[in-house]
Design an enzyme around this catalytic site. Structure first.
Site, PDB file in Angstrom:
ATOM      1  N   GLU A  90       0.818  -1.217   0.000  1.00 54.21           N
ATOM      2  CA  GLU A  90       0.000   0.000   0.000  1.00 54.21           C
ATOM      3  C   GLU A  90       0.851   1.266   0.000  1.00 54.21           C
ATOM      4  O   GLU A  90       1.913   1.311   0.605  1.00 54.21           O
ATOM      5  CB  GLU A  90      -0.853   0.039   1.273  1.00 54.21           C
ATOM      6  CG  GLU A  90      -1.937  -0.986   1.287  1.00 54.21           C
ATOM      7  CD  GLU A  90      -2.621  -1.073   2.650  1.00 54.21           C
ATOM      8  OE1 GLU A  90      -2.861  -0.018   3.276  1.00 54.21           O
ATOM      9  OE2 GLU A  90      -2.900  -2.198   3.082  1.00 54.21           O
ATOM     10  N   CYS A 103       2.977   8.340   1.721  1.00 49.79           N
ATOM     11  CA  CYS A 103       3.347   7.405   2.786  1.00 49.79           C
ATOM     12  C   CYS A 103       3.624   6.054   2.148  1.00 49.79           C
ATOM     13  O   CYS A 103       2.733   5.461   1.535  1.00 49.79           O
ATOM     14  CB  CYS A 103       2.206   7.306   3.797  1.00 49.79           C
ATOM     15  SG  CYS A 103       2.494   6.051   5.065  1.00 49.79           S
ATOM     16  N   CYS A 110       5.091  -7.634   7.722  1.00 52.59           N
ATOM     17  CA  CYS A 110       5.989  -7.153   8.778  1.00 52.59           C
ATOM     18  C   CYS A 110       6.162  -8.255   9.805  1.00 52.59           C
ATOM     19  O   CYS A 110       5.232  -9.017  10.075  1.00 52.59           O
ATOM     20  CB  CYS A 110       5.365  -5.916   9.432  1.00 52.59           C
ATOM     21  SG  CYS A 110       6.411  -5.147  10.686  1.00 52.59           S
ATOM     22  N   CYS A 114       3.478  -6.059  16.407  1.00 50.05           N
ATOM     23  CA  CYS A 114       2.787  -5.116  17.299  1.00 50.05           C
ATOM     24  C   CYS A 114       1.299  -5.493  17.407  1.00 50.05           C
ATOM     25  O   CYS A 114       0.650  -5.767  16.391  1.00 50.05           O
ATOM     26  CB  CYS A 114       2.941  -3.680  16.805  1.00 50.05           C
ATOM     27  SG  CYS A 114       4.658  -3.128  16.755  1.00 50.05           S
ATOM     28  N   CYS A 117      -1.534  -3.596  15.217  1.00 48.30           N
ATOM     29  CA  CYS A 117      -1.251  -3.253  13.820  1.00 48.30           C
ATOM     30  C   CYS A 117      -1.713  -4.327  12.837  1.00 48.30           C
ATOM     31  O   CYS A 117      -1.427  -5.512  13.011  1.00 48.30           O
ATOM     32  CB  CYS A 117       0.250  -3.016  13.670  1.00 48.30           C
ATOM     33  SG  CYS A 117       0.727  -2.504  12.020  1.00 48.30           S
ATOM     34  N   CYS A 329      -2.835   2.035   8.029  1.00 46.74           N
ATOM     35  CA  CYS A 329      -1.809   1.059   7.736  1.00 46.74           C
ATOM     36  C   CYS A 329      -2.234  -0.404   7.601  1.00 46.74           C
ATOM     37  O   CYS A 329      -2.741  -1.001   8.541  1.00 46.74           O
ATOM     38  CB  CYS A 329      -0.805   1.189   8.863  1.00 46.74           C
ATOM     39  SG  CYS A 329       0.705   0.394   8.550  1.00 46.74           S
TER      40      CYS A 329
END
Ligand code: SAH
Length: 344
Positions: A90, A103, A110, A114, A117, A329
């Site tokens: 994205e 961004c 990832c 976290c 997220c 995100c």
């Protein structure tokens, strides 16, 4: 195949020298690539034989728009790009009075884990190459038909977990022959990989470092962010202090406001205490709800902000952009993955 778009101009010069081509070809090709040429065929001032040779030996796979959403509220544009190998990432274009900010993502997925997220839910698939980092800027500009003046590395992935490629991307995007965005117009956001923050400090770049702090105490931070386990908040602030001393750049601390978890009064006090020794500013982020997580947005945002200010800490609240297009995100990629899985 040579990843020609990840190469610096000096490396291109060496490549063309080895091909027996004149040295000005490096600048020519660099400029074509950084203006968003989609193929070598387009490079009309190169001899045909060279175009064919490059097409046969070099990789040039511009990302394709897999989905695009435009906010009717504020014009925020969100792109889901399909990369050469089929993976999706994205990129978000945000429009501010002072110019457009893009961004970008740094990895496919990832591995940092976290708790709040969406990007980390499926783990990390792979790092993005310097070319793929750069293409997000180039092709977002091109597709949107708008110039970009600021870049934030705050999309999917942990940029410092892909250090060498990100470092090279910064050099490429900074080039006056290319996209030409100054370091002071670039922010890099990290979950707090301490050794990499020290490494970045030694590079003495003039970019803005954003540290995703989210809690000032080890118990909460380690629960939310596995990266904190075994090192702790004290060591993270140590690295931030060293970063400031080496670069002279103030750090921006991101702080997601989570109901009953990060928004308690004693946490504002502890945060202020930590910040006394480290110049920096706090950016309070209203938590975006992620379907898979029980965490809720805080109802004490304004109160927390006032308390911080009373304690002498500069704290701003992040404006929400693209609220109507799940622009936070990782959510668009997540949706795409779930839909693809449902079809299979
Ligand atoms: N890996 C980097 C950059 C990507 S995340 C980092 O951790 O900083 C960009 C920012 O969005 C980080 O501050 C991250 O903690 C935050 N974030 C992630 N999910 C969020 C959510 N659901 N609500 C609010 N902020 C979130």
């Amino acid at each position: 195949m040579t990843d020609i778009k990840s190469m610096t101009q000096a490396e291109l010069a060496a490549l063309f020298q080895s091909l027996g081509e004149p040295s000005f070809r490096a600048r020519q090709v660099f400029r074509w690539l950084h203006r968003g040429a989609a193929s070598f065929e387009e490079m009309s001032d190169l001899p045909r034989s060279l175009r064919d040779r490059l097409a046969g030996t070099c990789l040039l796979t511009p990302p394709q728009v897999a989905r695009k959403q435009v906010s009717t509220q504020d014009g925020t544009m969100k792109y889901l790009w399909r990369l050469g190998d089929g993976n999706c990432i994205e990129t978000v274009l945000m429009r501010y009075h002072h110019g457009n900010t893009v961004c970008i993502s740094s990895q496919v997925g990832c591995r940092m884990g976290c708790a709040f997220c969406a990007s980390t839910l499926g783990g990390k698939v792979r790092d993005l190459t310097p070319a793929e980092l750069l293409d997000q800027v180039i092709f977002t500009q091109k597709d949107a038909g708008m110039p970009v003046s600021n870049i934030v590395l705050m999309g999917i992935g942990e940029p410092l977990d892909n250090y060498d490629n990100v470092r090279r991307f910064l050099e490429l995007v900074n080039s006056s022959e290319g996209v030409n965005i100054g370091m002071r117009h670039i922010s890099l956001s990290t979950c707090g990989m301490i050794e990499k923050i020290d490494k970045l400090a030694r590079d003495r770049l003039q970019l803005t470092l954003s540290v995703s702090l989210h809690s000032p105490d080890d118990e909460t931070r380690s629960r939310l962010m596995p990266v904190n386990r075994g090192t702790g908040v004290e060591a993270l602030f140590g690295a931030c202090r060293r970063y400031f001393e080496q670069t002279g750049r103030r750090i921006s601390y991101e702080y997601a406001m989570i109901d009953g978890v990060t928004d308690r009064s004693w946490q504002a006090e502890l945060l202020a205490q930590h910040l006394r020794g480290t110049p920096g500013h706090v950016n309070l982020i209203p938590l975006n709800k992620v379907a898979e997580s029980p965490l809720q947005p805080s109802r004490r945002l304004a109160e927390f902000q006032k308390q911080l200010e009373r304690l002498g800490v500069t704290a701003t609240v992040r404006r929400r952009l693209g609220g109507d297009i799940d622009a936070s995100c990782g959510q668009l990629r997540r949706r795409q993955l779930l839909e693809t899985a449902a079809q299979d």
